[in-house]
Scaffold this motif. Sequence first.
Motif, PDB file in Angstrom:
ATOM      1  N   ILE A  58       0.884  -1.131   0.082  1.00 29.56           N
ATOM      2  CA  ILE A  58      -0.019   0.035  -0.185  1.00 29.56           C
ATOM      3  C   ILE A  58       0.846   1.148   0.041  1.00 29.56           C
ATOM      4  CG2 ILE A  58      -1.814   1.422   1.153  1.00 29.56           C
ATOM      5  CD1 ILE A  58      -2.974  -1.271   0.174  1.00 29.56           C
ATOM      6  N   ALA A  59       1.732   1.383   0.962  1.00 27.23           N
ATOM      7  CA  ALA A  59       2.591   2.680   1.279  1.00 27.23           C
ATOM      8  C   ALA A  59       3.609   2.834   0.055  1.00 27.23           C
ATOM      9  CB  ALA A  59       3.080   2.596   2.502  1.00 27.23           C
ATOM     10  N   LYS A  60       4.437   1.896  -0.057  1.00 25.43           N
ATOM     11  CA  LYS A  60       5.694   1.968  -0.984  1.00 25.43           C
ATOM     12  C   LYS A  60       5.056   2.270  -2.536  1.00 25.43           C
ATOM     13  CE  LYS A  60       9.515   0.058   1.121  1.00 25.43           C
ATOM     14  NZ  LYS A  60      10.670  -1.017   0.755  1.00 25.43           N
ATOM     15  N   PRO A  61       4.259   1.572  -2.936  1.00 29.94           N
ATOM     16  CA  PRO A  61       3.632   1.864  -4.186  1.00 29.94           C
ATOM     17  C   PRO A  61       3.054   3.394  -4.511  1.00 29.94           C
ATOM     18  CG  PRO A  61       2.831  -0.179  -3.921  1.00 29.94           C
ATOM     19  CD  PRO A  61       3.607   0.386  -2.463  1.00 29.94           C
ATOM     20  N   ALA A  62       2.595   3.867  -3.431  1.00 29.17           N
ATOM     21  CA  ALA A  62       1.890   5.067  -3.329  1.00 29.17           C
ATOM     22  C   ALA A  62       3.179   6.351  -3.055  1.00 29.17           C
ATOM     23  CB  ALA A  62       0.855   5.332  -2.516  1.00 29.17           C
ATOM     24  N   GLY A  63       4.200   5.950  -2.857  1.00 28.64           N
ATOM     25  CA  GLY A  63       5.214   6.770  -2.349  1.00 28.64           C
ATOM     26  C   GLY A  63       5.164   7.649  -1.030  1.00 28.64           C
ATOM     27  N   ILE A  64       4.472   6.680  -0.042  1.00 31.89           N
ATOM     28  CA  ILE A  64       4.305   7.177   1.333  1.00 31.89           C
ATOM     29  C   ILE A  64       5.409   6.181   2.166  1.00 31.89           C
ATOM     30  CG2 ILE A  64       2.769   7.120   3.285  1.00 31.89           C
ATOM     31  CD1 ILE A  64       0.419   7.211   1.049  1.00 31.89           C
ATOM     32  N   PRO A  65       6.299   7.007   2.775  1.00 30.30           N
ATOM     33  CA  PRO A  65       7.124   6.605   3.805  1.00 30.30           C
ATOM     34  C   PRO A  65       6.533   6.162   5.222  1.00 30.30           C
ATOM     35  CG  PRO A  65       7.918   8.655   2.693  1.00 30.30           C
ATOM     36  CD  PRO A  65       6.696   8.589   2.617  1.00 30.30           C
TER      37      PRO A  65
END
Length: 302
Positions: A58-65
């Motif tokens: 979820i987070a990495k594909p959206a660029g959310i660290p």
Amino acid sequence: MENPRYRLLSLGAGVQSSCLLALSAEGVLPKIDFAIFADTGWEPQAVYDHLDRLEREIAKPAGIPILRVSSGNIRDDALDPNHRFASMPLYILNQDGRPGMTRRQCTGEYKIKPIKRQVRELLGYPHPKPVPKGLFVEQWVGISTDEFHRAKDSDVQYMRNRHPLLTDMDWSRSDCIHYLSKLGLANTPKSSCLGCPFHGNAQWRSIRDASPAEWDDVVAFDAAIRKGNARANASGNPLLGQAFLHRSRVPLDVAPIDHVTRAERAAAELDELEHGVVNGCSPWACRGGEAEPEQDEFGLAS
């Protein structure tokens, strides 16, 4: 109108905060700059596994660290005579037979404190530097409509809480579960320490039956804290009574987690006894123990 320097999520890795992360990543809600997970060092393995999956899918594909922060290991600290222990809400049986509960300090020490430290670092003003007026982050907190009364602001000016499940989505916990299920995340666990005294019998059974090693761990911890935390004992301030993880105030390995007693039925507390604190542990709205009288960490009346 003032604008936040960053928009971030307080990520406990439970249902509501996982839902907020997914809503942001999917573009339903605005994109957050960071998600912060405060690790007590004693989360169930299921929580760590879920957090890893959230980060990966979820987070990495959206660029959310996802930033993982910590103030230490709550289990180890309780058993270390050289370490100050921020007390857990343990069930107490006083010397005169009266029930009580130790003061709850763990949320502030192991959840809120490391998040604040991380936010200060992101803003460029680590403690003890004062954060300039008007410089702040917008922090998302996973409060759903079924617990709207717990929504509150932060206690510091450089963090301003926002509750998108209330203000933007009007979603309940059930709505969050439905949304996560569509994403293949129906098995999102409760976020709470492995040995949290606010577990219900169903959660204690789940640990015992599904994770024997974790069960042995909490049983051993329960026995180790019977006379209070290690530092208090070493300094000559033993608990004036006995401490327990289970609300029955008997050792965990013999606690009545498989059946309901007549007294419990008469008290009409079956739902809480079975399911415990439904939503787990939130840094900004600890949901447990409101009906129990708190005492100080040595078992003295506060």
